[in-house]
Design an enzyme around this catalytic site. Structure first.
Site, mmCIF file in Angstrom:
data_model
loop_
_atom_site.group_PDB
_atom_site.id
_atom_site.type_symbol
_atom_site.label_atom_id
_atom_site.label_comp_id
_atom_site.label_asym_id
_atom_site.label_seq_id
_atom_site.Cartn_x
_atom_site.Cartn_y
_atom_site.Cartn_z
ATOM 1 N N SER A 8 0.804 -1.235 0.000
ATOM 2 C CA SER A 8 0.000 0.000 0.000
ATOM 3 C C SER A 8 0.831 1.276 0.000
ATOM 4 O O SER A 8 0.404 2.289 0.556
ATOM 5 C CB SER A 8 -0.967 0.053 1.193
ATOM 6 O OG SER A 8 -1.729 -1.105 1.246
ATOM 7 N N LEU A 24 0.292 4.499 -8.249
ATOM 8 C CA LEU A 24 0.332 5.946 -8.460
ATOM 9 C C LEU A 24 1.721 6.405 -8.864
ATOM 10 O O LEU A 24 1.869 7.296 -9.702
ATOM 11 C CB LEU A 24 -0.039 6.656 -7.156
ATOM 12 C CG LEU A 24 -1.501 6.979 -6.987
ATOM 13 C CD1 LEU A 24 -1.740 7.552 -5.612
ATOM 14 C CD2 LEU A 24 -1.923 7.977 -8.067
ATOM 15 N N ILE A 56 6.699 -14.818 -1.249
ATOM 16 C CA ILE A 56 7.045 -16.066 -1.952
ATOM 17 C C ILE A 56 6.491 -16.048 -3.370
ATOM 18 O O ILE A 56 7.176 -16.358 -4.339
ATOM 19 C CB ILE A 56 6.490 -17.281 -1.178
ATOM 20 C CG1 ILE A 56 7.329 -17.507 0.077
ATOM 21 C CG2 ILE A 56 6.510 -18.539 -2.052
ATOM 22 C CD1 ILE A 56 6.888 -18.659 0.922
ATOM 23 N N GLU A 57 5.237 -15.647 -3.518
ATOM 24 C CA GLU A 57 4.617 -15.769 -4.841
ATOM 25 C C GLU A 57 5.170 -14.762 -5.860
ATOM 26 O O GLU A 57 4.973 -14.923 -7.060
ATOM 27 C CB GLU A 57 3.094 -15.663 -4.729
ATOM 28 C CG GLU A 57 2.628 -14.398 -4.038
ATOM 29 C CD GLU A 57 1.170 -14.475 -3.611
ATOM 30 O OE1 GLU A 57 0.602 -15.574 -3.608
ATOM 31 O OE2 GLU A 57 0.610 -13.404 -3.291
ATOM 32 N N LYS A 103 13.773 6.322 9.528
ATOM 33 C CA LYS A 103 14.638 5.140 9.586
ATOM 34 C C LYS A 103 14.878 4.534 8.202
ATOM 35 O O LYS A 103 13.936 4.312 7.430
ATOM 36 C CB LYS A 103 13.999 4.092 10.506
ATOM 37 C CG LYS A 103 14.061 4.499 11.972
ATOM 38 C CD LYS A 103 15.525 4.592 12.383
ATOM 39 C CE LYS A 103 15.689 4.876 13.870
ATOM 40 N NZ LYS A 103 17.115 5.111 14.190
ATOM 41 N N GLY A 106 -23.045 -2.466 -8.339
ATOM 42 C CA GLY A 106 -22.945 -3.435 -7.254
ATOM 43 C C GLY A 106 -23.549 -4.761 -7.651
ATOM 44 O O GLY A 106 -24.176 -4.880 -8.707
ATOM 45 N N CYS A 154 -25.082 1.582 -13.450
ATOM 46 C CA CYS A 154 -25.219 0.128 -13.560
ATOM 47 C C CYS A 154 -26.305 -0.374 -12.597
ATOM 48 O O CYS A 154 -27.473 -0.150 -12.853
ATOM 49 C CB CYS A 154 -23.872 -0.562 -13.362
ATOM 50 S SG CYS A 154 -23.795 -2.107 -14.265
ATOM 51 N N HIS A 182 -20.291 1.942 -17.038
ATOM 52 C CA HIS A 182 -19.508 2.572 -15.962
ATOM 53 C C HIS A 182 -18.719 3.762 -16.509
ATOM 54 O O HIS A 182 -17.540 3.625 -16.851
ATOM 55 C CB HIS A 182 -18.554 1.543 -15.343
ATOM 56 C CG HIS A 182 -19.248 0.521 -14.516
ATOM 57 N ND1 HIS A 182 -19.591 0.740 -13.198
ATOM 58 C CD2 HIS A 182 -19.699 -0.704 -14.821
ATOM 59 C CE1 HIS A 182 -20.209 -0.323 -12.729
ATOM 60 N NE2 HIS A 182 -20.293 -1.224 -13.687
ATOM 61 N N GLU A 240 -17.425 6.139 -15.009
ATOM 62 C CA GLU A 240 -16.299 6.544 -14.140
ATOM 63 C C GLU A 240 -14.971 5.968 -14.624
ATOM 64 O O GLU A 240 -13.906 6.513 -14.339
ATOM 65 C CB GLU A 240 -16.568 6.146 -12.680
ATOM 66 C CG GLU A 240 -16.522 4.653 -12.363
ATOM 67 C CD GLU A 240 -17.843 3.914 -12.589
ATOM 68 O OE1 GLU A 240 -18.667 4.395 -13.399
ATOM 69 O OE2 GLU A 240 -18.036 2.842 -11.980
HETATM 70 N N1 GLN Z 1 -25.554 -6.753 -10.524
HETATM 71 C C1 GLN Z 1 -25.958 -6.065 -11.714
HETATM 72 C C2 GLN Z 1 -25.740 -6.892 -12.969
HETATM 73 O O1 GLN Z 1 -24.944 -7.809 -12.962
HETATM 74 C C3 GLN Z 1 -25.231 -4.727 -11.838
HETATM 75 C C4 GLN Z 1 -23.759 -4.872 -12.026
HETATM 76 C C5 GLN Z 1 -23.014 -3.594 -11.796
HETATM 77 O O2 GLN Z 1 -23.511 -2.684 -11.164
HETATM 78 N N2 GLN Z 1 -21.784 -3.519 -12.253
HETATM 79 O O3 GLN Z 1 -26.336 -6.636 -13.965
#
Ligand code: GLN
Length: 542
Positions: A14, A19, A147-148, A186, A353, A380, A514, A516
């Site tokens: 982290s 960035l 390790i990985e 340090k 979501g 979405c 999306h 964003e």
């Molecule tokens: N769960 C919803 C779907 O699969 C919306 C997915 C999301 O918001 N990315 O369609």
């Protein structure tokens, strides 16, 4: 000639390797070079697509439909270069390919081993699809000593021999912790981390040192001596208020100069950083603030909504304001009237979501936004919730819901089992694999004339990135439109509703994609710029 910069991390995770890589990419770009950035993740998942946002943060989706690490979002936001499938790989993917090749008999009876087969596969990934780029920056996930991560470090070690020192530079990002009782930063953890790297044959060229206060001369000298680097290659990476300050600060510390010198490049032009200066000025000195409530599910972890957070900041940059974000768990609105917490906000955003938990709370938030004329942005799942709300309360469709959940009678949102993408037919099946089976990546969308989104985008056809399994059921278009919810963006075949809006509401837009993911500080996404603008207007009303 493509040159390669490898960025490793030491001491703790982290530290912001993503960035750091993105900022270095931006600085090289500002000097006129072309860059690509890629991420090598040592975990065993094939991609982060199936990981919980709480484990891994946001899943960043590329135009070509890869589900990748959120660091690729930083890369794109800082450089504007769209990431591709070929920019993200994991141990799981590498091993998956190798095991499939072994089963096909491709190894002709040979023993398949980490060295050379796994390391060769990693090297092939690093070198593939790099033509035409001056610099390829490769970030190795995890911390030196894991390790990985070993096969990845071995692979980049070999690359110096394969490509030559003039085409490879190693940057090691570390932490200098401040110990209050000693009153000192340090250097020992950094020394140990570099010792570990050197024991596997990698001598870092540059140390990028995260610290919360300036590094005294003595400590710089000590690190240079013990870590075997030139003193001016010890770069101070002080904590900053805004991530968009990082490129400017790195340049002040001479990071890009040292990188170019390590490659033996002497004739580089000075970077043009005016766009970063403008961004920082707008972020640090906003002319006002707006309150935006985000009603979501993974609100406990900011990284789960990384791009969303940044896109709202970009919307603020476009309007010279700073959005103040209140993250609310949608579940609270299943037992509490949303009016108490949402009445005074300037905008409500329900993000993407998965799963049923909290969805009734999101629907309640969408209803409040619609009824009270508060700007609403549904992304979405947030669009699907707004459509279900309108179906129930405007169009009178009782039991309207999504077939993703249990409690529905009418699937206004449902699973499409088939649709066109170019000439290819893609299929999604119920009960199929979870990994990589969604509508993923960039799809075109037509914006209908006379709509709000048509004027926001200023064009008829857009391309936006998707990541979902369910779609608004086109069969309810007429009923919903008659009730006041307009389908303003459609797939070119007119089968998939991609955008809905309420024409007689100050700002009520739901999008199936999306947006964003495509927003940049120097090119704020039009929907976010417009949503924040609507929030500014709203803030003047209340
Ligand atoms: N769960 C919803 C779907 O699969 C919306 C997915 C999301 O918001 N990315 O369609």
């Amino acid at each position: 000639m493509t040159r390669f910069i490898f960025i490793t991390g030491g001491v703790v995770s982290s530290l912001g390797k993503g960035l750091a890589s993105a900022s270095l990419g931006a600085l090289l770009q500002a000097r006129g070079y072309t860059v690509r950035l890629r991420k090598l993740d040592p975990y065993i998942n094939v991609d982060p697509g199936t990981m919980s946002p709480y484990q891994h943060g946001e899943v960043y989706v590329t135009d070509d439909g890869a589900e990748t690490d959120l660091d690729l979002g930083h890369y794109e936001r800082f450089t504007g270069v769209p990431a591709r499938q070929t920019d993200s790989v994991t141990t799981g993917r590498i091993y998956g390919d190798i095991i499939a090749a072994e089963r096909r008999g491709d190894y002709l009876g040979g023993t398949v081993q980490v060295i050379p087969h796994v390391t060769d596969a990693i090297k092939n990934f690093v070198l593939a699809d790099t033509e035409g780029h001056d610099f390829v920056l490769c970030e190795i996930g995890g911390t030196v000593g894991d390790i990985e991560g070993q096969p990845f470090l071995e692979a980049i070690r070999q690359l110096r021999n394969d490509l030559g020192a003039e085409r490879t530079v190693y940057v090691h990002l570390t932490l200098l912790p401040y110990i209050p009782s000693a009153g000192e930063l340090k250097t020992k953890p950094t020394q140990h981390s570099v010792k570990e790297l050197r024991s596997i044959g990698i001598q870092p060229d540059i140390l990028l040192c995260r610290c919360d206060r300036p590094i005294p001369e003595g400590e710089r000298r000590k690190m240079a001596l013990f870590c075997n680097v030139r003193q001016d290659a010890v770069i101070q990476a002080l904590d900053v208020k805004s991530i968009y300050e990082v490129p400017l600060r790195y340049h002040q510390e001479g990071f890009d100069d040292v990188v170019l010198r390590a490659f033996g490049i002497k004739d580089a032009k000075q970077p043009d950083l005016t766009k970063w200066q403008d961004i920082v000025q707008r972020v640090m000195q906003p002319e006002g603030t707006v309150n935006i409530a985000i009603v979501g599910k993974y609100t406990g972890l900011k990284d789960a909504y990384k791009s969303l957070h940044e896109a709202l900041v970009h919307g603020g940059i476009a309007n010279r304001v700073m959005p103040e974000l209140t993250w609310l768990d949608a579940e609270i609105f299943e037992s509490e009237d949303p009016i108490h917490r949402l009445e005074g906000v300037d905008g409500i955003l329900v993000p993407g979501g998965f799963g049923e938990r909290g969805t009734e709370g999101k629907i309640a938030a969408a209803r409040l936004a619609r009824e009270r004329n508060i700007p609403y942005f549904g992304i979405c799942l947030g669009m699907q919730m707004a459509v279900i709300e309108a179906a129930r309360n405007l169009a009178g469709i009782e039991g309207a819901g999504s077939s993703e959940f249990n409690n529905y009678k009418v699937a206004v949102v449902g699973m499409m089992t088939e649709w066109q993408r170019g000439t290819q037919v893609e299929r999604r099946e119920r009960g199929g694999n979870l990994g990589g089976t969604m509508r993923l990546g960039e799809y075109p969308c037509d914006l209908l004339p006379g709509t709000k989104v048509r004027s926001i985008y200023g064009t008829d056809r857009i391309n936006e990135r998707h990541r979902h399994r369910y779609e608004i059921n086109i069969n309810y278009q007429k009923k919903l439109e008659d009730a006041g919810l307009l389908f303003s963006g459609m797939s070119p075949d007119r089968l998939l509703p991609e955008i809905v809006e309420i024409p007689d509401h100050p700002w009520f837009v739901g999008v199936q994609f999306h947006p964003e993911l495509k927003s940049k500080p120097f090119a704020p996404h039009p929907l976010f710029a417009s949503f924040v603008e609507a929030a500014v207007k709203q803030s003047r009303l209340v």
